[in-house]
Design a protein around this motif. Structure first.
Motif, PDB file in Angstrom:
ATOM      1  N   ASP A  64      49.262  41.991  38.505  1.00 27.38           N
ATOM      2  CA  ASP A  64      49.645  40.834  37.688  1.00 27.38           C
ATOM      3  C   ASP A  64      50.051  41.331  36.296  1.00 27.38           C
ATOM      4  N   TYR A  67      47.259  41.818  33.670  1.00 25.37           N
ATOM      5  CA  TYR A  67      46.161  40.837  33.635  1.00 25.37           C
ATOM      6  C   TYR A  67      45.128  41.163  34.722  1.00 25.37           C
ATOM      7  N   PHE A 148      47.182  31.173  42.243  1.00 26.83           N
ATOM      8  CA  PHE A 148      48.408  31.796  42.748  1.00 26.83           C
ATOM      9  C   PHE A 148      48.643  31.458  44.223  1.00 26.83           C
ATOM     10  N   ARG A 201      43.480  37.460  21.761  1.00 28.16           N
ATOM     11  CA  ARG A 201      43.914  36.305  22.541  1.00 28.16           C
ATOM     12  C   ARG A 201      43.083  36.374  23.815  1.00 28.16           C
ATOM     13  N   GLU A 254      43.188  30.887  25.430  1.00 22.99           N
ATOM     14  CA  GLU A 254      44.097  30.224  26.370  1.00 22.99           C
ATOM     15  C   GLU A 254      43.275  29.264  27.207  1.00 22.99           C
TER      16      GLU A 254
END
Ligand code: GLC
Length: 559
Positions: A64, A67, A148, A201, A254
């Motif tokens: 990914d 990630y 996903f 983040r 996020e």
């Protein structure tokens, strides 16, 4: 660089997101790298941004695109070395640009040493780092779905237990109930903060606390049992106290499928949890019935309603990130603008309409050039694990036609934003001399940084002016917010106000000239136009104004 006196530098700053794999390749291997980023710091300084958010550059099998981390303490050789990274920190700081790292701790790669030890061995000290469940009726433990596609559970045959993966099968969810896992996370973040990283983040951070009964979701895909979960605020407060506050780090979380109430807490102004939040509700206005994989036009009234809800709800309670684009979203000019006839006008309008809100704007690489979706025609051109999975599910299992699916992917795939940065008109858009890992959009001959910098009317200079306005006008940071025409079908007209000034953002979101009836309580004749994407004067006649296709205006009135 972050001291307490500078604590809130991010309230007047604009942050730039870099997807390193697609940014700039210094070694001509087809993928971007850290030295490539360093070579473009002057370009970013010229744009005026004050911090860079780097998507993950840690060791990873790249299922990914980073990630899926297999070692949190090592730089992925694809991107360079730790020495390169340290040089990036020095070079960025020398230009007063801060560096924000991406922390992915909802899950690790299944190649991480922890998972490798845990797999197939119930007695491993790392077994309890992950979430394992026995089969139910010889099948999966519950009906939770991976984001996903397909089930969120994968079987470990040796032990006959399933592990949870909310994302790809190669991304195993960490068990945050285990205090040792929480300690590991603190160690990871401290390691990078010690190196001089200015902020973090936090990837899908509102998914880390799962309801412990792992119940079947009779009413959905399971997300309500792990989104904004029971202990998430406690976990964030602990890390904040022990790590973020100690280092003065800026943090942005996020937040997937979240609520305003939770985000008020996540970003509460007392700084107990995070500095600010990303939420995605405004980017679901083209998902009819919450279905992403469709080709619906966007719902403009809903877009305004969502923005208004978050602007008024966070004001005085928390702080939000402002963004249209990131590495998971299609290009905004192709999505809510017109990337053919009015590409420049609509790219500028969308930027102005967002940047005058309260929050911290994020620009995703290439957005400042008005880069478009690459419009891939062939499934072989896609690289993204989500796009490839969904193609397989919808075409091979649900019977959607190939052509229809290709049209959907061309609008919705995450690869739309991941095509290489367009630097100039040379081969591969100046991104690399080798064949890029993902194809460059064919419009790079005219849409590229070199062309934009040579043209004072380009999208690039418009963004530069927006960044400058935020630094200079405190009303953008502090003013109250009010939508003046929430039901207007074409225009978004909102007011920011302080005791001494009014700032009004007026935008036509459509490709035709429209007559916009303006509210009479504003002294339009006293307004000064700060920025527009058209040259003609702003003229109010009979309480209305004619707005050209995608026209935008930022007006200031001194009371
Ligand atoms: C976030 C990232 C996305 C990634 C996912 C799983 O949504 O932005 O790119 O696939 O988390 O880590």
């Amino acid at each position: 660089m972050t001291t307490t006196t500078q604590q809130h530098w991010w309230k007047t700053a604009t942050i730039y997101q870099i997807y390193p794999k697609s940014f700039c390749d210094s070694t001509n291997k087809g993928t971007g790298d850290i030295l490539g980023i360093i070579s473009k710091l002057d370009y970013l300084k010229n744009l005026g941004i004050e911090a860079i958010w780097l998507t993950p550059i840690y060791q990873s099998p790249m299922v990914d695109n980073g990630y899926d981390i297999s070692d949190y303490y090592t730089i992925n050789a694809l991107f360079g070395t730790m020495a390169d990274f340290e040089r990036l920190l020095v070079e960025a700081h020398r230009r007063d640009i801060r560096i924000i790292m991406d922390i992915v701790v909802n899950h690790t790669s299944t190649e991480h040493a922890w998972f490798q030890s845990a797999l197939g061995d119930k007695s491993s000290p790392y077994r309890d780092y992950y979430i394992w469940k026995d089969p139910v009726n010889e099948g999966v433990p519950n009906n939770w779905q991976s984001k996903f596609g397909g089930t969120a559970w994968a079987l470990d045959e040796t032990t006959n237990q399933y592990y949870l993966h909310l994302f790809a099968i190669e991304q195993a969810d960490l068990n945050w109930e285990n205090p040792v896992v929480r300690q590991e996370v603190e160690n990871i973040i401290s390691f990078w903060a010690e190196k001089g990283v200015d902020g973090f983040r936090l990837d899908v951070i509102n998914l880390i606390s799962k309801q412990q009964d792992f119940a079947n979701d009779t009413n959905g895909d399971g997300r309500r049992f792990y989104t904004d979960g029971p202990r998430v605020h406690e976990y964030l407060q602990d890390i904040s106290k022990r790590v973020f506050q100690k280092y003065g780090s800026v943090t942005v979380g996020e937040m997937s499928s979240t609520t305003l109430e939770h985000c008020q807490k996540y970003s509460s102004l007392d700084g107990k949890e995070l500095s600010m939040v990303f939420n995605f509700h405004h980017l679901k206005v083209d998902y009819p019935n919450a279905e992403k994989w469709t080709q619906a036009p966007f719902d403009f009234i809903e877009l305004k309603r969502v923005f208004n809800h978050w602007q008024t709800g966070l004001s005085g309670n928390g702080w939000g990130a402002l963004f249209w684009c990131n590495h998971d979203q299609p290009r905004v000019v192709s999505r809510f603008g017109d990337d053919k006839r009015f590409r420049i006008e609509s790219a500028k309008m969308l930027a102005a309409s967002l940047h005058m809100m309260q929050g911290t704007p994020y620009i995703y690489q290439g957005e400042e050039l008005g880069m478009t979706n690459p419009n891939y025609q062939d499934i072989e051109q896609y690289r993204d694990v989500e796009s490839i999975n969904i193609y397989d599910i919808m075409v091979n299992k649900q019977g959607v036609g190939h052509n229809e699916m290709m049209a959907i992917l061309a609008r919705k795939s995450r690869d739309n934003s991941r095509s290489p940065m367009q630097w100039d008109s040379s081969e591969n858009a100046g991104f690399s001399k080798a064949k890029p890992w993902l194809e460059v959009a064919s419009n790079y001959l005219h849409i590229n940084a070199q062309t934009a910098i040579a043209d004072v009317n380009s999208v690039f200079y418009f963004y530069k002016q927006l960044i400058e306005l935020r630094k200079n006008l405190s009303i953008i940071t502090h003013g109250s917010f009010c939508d003046l025409l929430p039901l207007d079908k074409h225009c978004y007209v909102y007011l920011r106000e302080t005791a001494t000034q009014q700032l009004i953002s007026i935008s036509n979101y459509y490709a035709e000239t429209v007559k916009c009836k303006l509210p009479t309580q504003i002294s339009w004749d006293k307004s000064q136009c700060l920025l527009s994407n058209y040259k003609h004067a702003f003229k109010v006649e009979e309480e209305s104004v004619l707005l050209k296709p995608y026209e935008t205006r930022i007006l200031l009135i001194d009371k």
